[in-house]
Design a protein around this motif. Structure first.
Motif, PDB file in Angstrom:
ATOM      1  N   SER A  10      71.223  34.802 129.776  1.00 25.99           N
ATOM      2  CA  SER A  10      72.567  35.149 130.215  1.00 25.99           C
ATOM      3  C   SER A  10      73.214  33.928 130.868  1.00 25.99           C
ATOM      4  N   ARG A  11      74.541  33.925 130.924  1.00 20.74           N
ATOM      5  CA  ARG A  11      75.248  32.827 131.576  1.00 20.74           C
ATOM      6  C   ARG A  11      74.865  32.775 133.052  1.00 20.74           C
ATOM      7  N   GLN A  12      74.695  33.945 133.671  1.00 23.93           N
ATOM      8  CA  GLN A  12      74.336  33.982 135.088  1.00 23.93           C
ATOM      9  C   GLN A  12      72.983  33.313 135.326  1.00 23.93           C
ATOM     10  N   THR A  13      72.032  33.531 134.428  1.00 19.81           N
ATOM     11  CA  THR A  13      70.719  32.894 134.560  1.00 19.81           C
ATOM     12  C   THR A  13      70.848  31.383 134.446  1.00 19.81           C
TER      13      THR A  13
ATOM     14  N   TYR B 136      73.508  29.607 135.203  1.00 20.47           N
ATOM     15  CA  TYR B 136      74.118  29.152 136.457  1.00 20.47           C
ATOM     16  C   TYR B 136      73.073  29.082 137.571  1.00 20.47           C
ATOM     17  N   ARG B 137      72.185  30.090 137.633  1.00 19.09           N
ATOM     18  CA  ARG B 137      71.167  30.122 138.682  1.00 19.09           C
ATOM     19  C   ARG B 137      70.229  28.928 138.546  1.00 19.09           C
TER      20      ARG B 137
ATOM     21  N   ASP C 264      72.154  25.721 139.575  1.00 18.00           N
ATOM     22  CA  ASP C 264      72.369  25.587 141.017  1.00 18.00           C
ATOM     23  C   ASP C 264      71.087  25.288 141.785  1.00 18.00           C
TER      24      ASP C 264
END
Length: 61
Positions: free
Chosen positions: A38-41, A43-44, A47
């Motif tokens: 996922s895009r969120q993964t 990003y995580r 970061d």
């Protein structure tokens, strides 16, 4: 047993691909599509790459 948090949704191969593509300035959406994450993964991982690696080590034991 100590609580380790949620198991990572990625494996070490996917982590390597994400880090490699980030070094090449690829977009988050492009990386997500290429790795199946996922895009969120993505990003995580972007970061906190050290934290992502530590999570994999914790669950590998």
């Amino acid at each position: 047993m100590k609580y380790r948090g949620r198991k990572p949704t990625f494996d070490k191969d996917q982590l390597a691909v994400v880090r490699n593509m980030l070094e090449q300035s690829a977009g988050v959406g492009q990386i997500a599509a290429a790795t199946g994450l996922s895009r969120q993964t993505v990003y995580r991982i972007k970061d906190d790459p050290a934290g992502a690696e530590a999570a994999l080590r914790t669950w590998a034991a």
